[in-house]
Design a protein around this motif. Sequence first.
Motif, PDB file in Angstrom:
ATOM      1  N   ASP A  76     -52.734 -32.748  63.918  1.00 40.04           N
ATOM      2  CA  ASP A  76     -53.920 -32.624  63.069  1.00 40.04           C
ATOM      3  C   ASP A  76     -54.111 -31.219  62.516  1.00 40.04           C
ATOM      4  O   ASP A  76     -54.988 -30.984  61.695  1.00 40.04           O
ATOM      5  CB  ASP A  76     -55.176 -33.056  63.837  1.00 40.04           C
ATOM      6  N   TYR A  77     -53.278 -30.266  62.931  1.00 41.83           N
ATOM      7  CA  TYR A  77     -53.351 -28.911  62.388  1.00 41.83           C
ATOM      8  C   TYR A  77     -52.554 -28.786  61.098  1.00 41.83           C
ATOM      9  O   TYR A  77     -52.564 -27.738  60.456  1.00 41.83           O
ATOM     10  CB  TYR A  77     -52.856 -27.890  63.420  1.00 41.83           C
ATOM     11  N   PHE A  78     -51.822 -29.826  60.716  1.00 39.94           N
ATOM     12  CA  PHE A  78     -51.194 -29.917  59.408  1.00 39.94           C
ATOM     13  C   PHE A  78     -52.118 -30.705  58.474  1.00 39.94           C
ATOM     14  O   PHE A  78     -53.053 -31.378  58.931  1.00 39.94           O
ATOM     15  CB  PHE A  78     -49.851 -30.648  59.496  1.00 39.94           C
ATOM     16  N   PRO A  79     -51.869 -30.669  57.154  1.00 43.09           N
ATOM     17  CA  PRO A  79     -52.598 -31.576  56.255  1.00 43.09           C
ATOM     18  C   PRO A  79     -52.451 -33.020  56.728  1.00 43.09           C
ATOM     19  O   PRO A  79     -51.384 -33.418  57.213  1.00 43.09           O
ATOM     20  CB  PRO A  79     -51.913 -31.353  54.900  1.00 43.09           C
ATOM     21  N   GLU A  80     -53.499 -33.798  56.588  1.00 45.05           N
ATOM     22  CA  GLU A  80     -53.541 -35.155  57.152  1.00 45.05           C
ATOM     23  C   GLU A  80     -52.440 -36.049  56.603  1.00 45.05           C
ATOM     24  O   GLU A  80     -51.941 -36.930  57.309  1.00 45.05           O
ATOM     25  CB  GLU A  80     -54.905 -35.775  56.871  1.00 45.05           C
ATOM     26  N   ASN A  81     -52.028 -35.828  55.352  1.00 46.62           N
ATOM     27  CA  ASN A  81     -51.073 -36.753  54.726  1.00 46.62           C
ATOM     28  C   ASN A  81     -49.660 -36.187  54.644  1.00 46.62           C
ATOM     29  O   ASN A  81     -48.899 -36.534  53.730  1.00 46.62           O
ATOM     30  CB  ASN A  81     -51.559 -37.149  53.332  1.00 46.62           C
ATOM     31  N   ILE A  82     -49.244 -35.345  55.582  1.00 43.25           N
ATOM     32  CA  ILE A  82     -47.846 -34.912  55.598  1.00 43.25           C
ATOM     33  C   ILE A  82     -46.945 -36.135  55.795  1.00 43.25           C
ATOM     34  O   ILE A  82     -47.308 -37.090  56.472  1.00 43.25           O
ATOM     35  CB  ILE A  82     -47.574 -33.851  56.685  1.00 43.25           C
ATOM     36  N   GLN A  83     -45.754 -36.092  55.201  1.00 39.91           N
ATOM     37  CA  GLN A  83     -44.868 -37.249  55.194  1.00 39.91           C
ATOM     38  C   GLN A  83     -43.683 -37.127  56.158  1.00 39.91           C
ATOM     39  O   GLN A  83     -43.124 -38.132  56.590  1.00 39.91           O
ATOM     40  CB  GLN A  83     -44.335 -37.469  53.774  1.00 39.91           C
ATOM     41  N   GLY A  84     -43.286 -35.911  56.472  1.00 37.53           N
ATOM     42  CA  GLY A  84     -42.168 -35.694  57.386  1.00 37.53           C
ATOM     43  C   GLY A  84     -42.335 -34.375  58.116  1.00 37.53           C
ATOM     44  O   GLY A  84     -43.031 -33.468  57.628  1.00 37.53           O
TER      45      GLY A  84
END
Length: 218
Positions: free
Chosen positions: A164-172
């Motif tokens: 959750d510390y990345f953008p919510e919609n990361i793909q890989g």
Amino acid sequence: MPEKIKSSENSLLKNLPLIAGILGGTLLMINRLVTPTLLDSQARSDALGIILCAMLLLTSILARQIQPEPPQSVVLEGAEGFELIDDLSDKIKIELAWASHLILTNTVSKSVLIYYQGKTLLRRGILGTEKEIKVGQIVDRVIKTQKPVYLVDLKHYPGKVEFDYFPENIQGLICLPLNDGGVMMVATNIPRSYTKQNENWINGIGAKIALTLKEEYT
């Protein structure tokens, strides 16, 4: 020509055999139903038409298997930023800044995070709202086993809530161990986009960072 128009035209051309096959088969069936008397010549023509329609449909199916649709990128839900914690030596700051710049400019990665000895040393690229990295099961396993984890299509992976510390919609995402004290994580906005060359490049940079951190914290 705008990218959306090009994509629409390419999609139309790719689907043309499929459309022609379905339309031709439908018209042949309608023609057969409304013909009161079937002549031998018409039966032969219909058989030939059915074969041609089937070939068009088969061509369309084979083309999709040989040239599958490329994965689509998304716009990550976050703001671009570059954060380094203050209590680092100039040597470490330069190393991390250099390494993260190389990753973001030479691979498909859009975000880079480095966590070491309980601290988030670096956040760069498109950032999520959560600043502190909380070690979940996947990150903990990477640190303990010293083996990287490659999650090439996160939308099919329920454990992505850990990141959750990345953008919510990361793909890989790629998670690499940094000695036995932390990890380097990189994320992208395109599923299944990390090539072997990308992985080797990121692994090499991660190994260099691990060596520098080991010398600094020993």
